[in-house]
Design a protein around this motif. Structure first.
Motif, PDB file in Angstrom:
ATOM      1  N   THR A 221      11.804   6.557   5.618  1.00 22.93           N
ATOM      2  CA  THR A 221      10.406   6.157   5.626  1.00 22.93           C
ATOM      3  C   THR A 221       9.897   6.251   4.199  1.00 22.93           C
ATOM      4  O   THR A 221      10.154   7.231   3.506  1.00 22.93           O
ATOM      5  N   TYR A 222       9.194   5.209   3.760  1.00 21.84           N
ATOM      6  CA  TYR A 222       8.651   5.162   2.409  1.00 21.84           C
ATOM      7  C   TYR A 222       7.135   5.165   2.502  1.00 21.84           C
ATOM      8  O   TYR A 222       6.560   4.371   3.244  1.00 21.84           O
ATOM      9  N   ILE A 223       6.483   6.055   1.749  1.00 19.85           N
ATOM     10  CA  ILE A 223       5.036   6.159   1.763  1.00 19.85           C
ATOM     11  C   ILE A 223       4.528   5.900   0.350  1.00 19.85           C
ATOM     12  O   ILE A 223       4.997   6.523  -0.604  1.00 19.85           O
TER      13      ILE A 223
ATOM     14  N   LEU B  64      -3.494   7.047   0.576  1.00 14.04           N
ATOM     15  CA  LEU B  64      -2.416   6.285   1.203  1.00 14.04           C
ATOM     16  C   LEU B  64      -2.685   4.789   1.045  1.00 14.04           C
ATOM     17  O   LEU B  64      -3.771   4.310   1.368  1.00 14.04           O
TER      18      LEU B  64
ATOM     19  N   ALA C 269       2.736   2.487   4.367  1.00 16.44           N
ATOM     20  CA  ALA C 269       3.977   3.174   4.681  1.00 16.44           C
ATOM     21  C   ALA C 269       4.932   2.158   5.286  1.00 16.44           C
ATOM     22  O   ALA C 269       4.507   1.187   5.909  1.00 16.44           O
TER      23      ALA C 269
ATOM     24  N   LYS D  32       8.929   1.758   7.283  1.00 17.57           N
ATOM     25  CA  LYS D  32      10.066   2.422   7.918  1.00 17.57           C
ATOM     26  C   LYS D  32      11.207   1.424   8.011  1.00 17.57           C
ATOM     27  O   LYS D  32      11.037   0.294   8.485  1.00 17.57           O
TER      28      LYS D  32
ATOM     29  N   ALA E  12       0.798   6.439   7.928  1.00 17.14           N
ATOM     30  CA  ALA E  12       2.118   7.057   7.785  1.00 17.14           C
ATOM     31  C   ALA E  12       2.517   7.832   9.033  1.00 17.14           C
ATOM     32  O   ALA E  12       3.661   8.248   9.161  1.00 17.14           O
TER      33      ALA E  12
END
Length: 90
Positions: A28-30, A39, A42, A44, A60
């Protein structure tokens, strides 16, 4: 975060990669803004046999196509040289 920046301005962000799943094989990239730590989005990575595919969300916490914050899906071709982004069709 859904409005474009004013012309001539830039936004610096940083990406956090989190391993997910029992065997830590998922990713997972945030994306956060650098200065305010807000934020941005996000993503996945979905397990696919021949292509890379990512779900993109504005949250996220719950990155699924059924979530209200679902934004798009990003998919590559077999070689990873071309990418397509698909939204929810609304």
């Amino acid at each position: 975060m859904m409005e474009p920046l004013m012309q001539g301005t830039s936004l610096t962000c940083w990406v956090v990669k989190q391993k997910t799943g029992v065997l830590k094989t998922g990713s997972t990239y945030i994306v956060y803004t650098k200065n305010e730590k807000k934020l941005v989005m996000a993503a996945k990575k979905l397990s696919a046999k021949t292509t890379s595919q990512y779900l993109i969300s504005l949250s996220a916490d719950n990155i699924t196509t059924r979530d209200a914050n679902y934004f798009a899906c990003c998919r590559s071709n077999f070689f990873g040289t071309e990418w397509n982004i698909y939204d929810s069709g609304e």
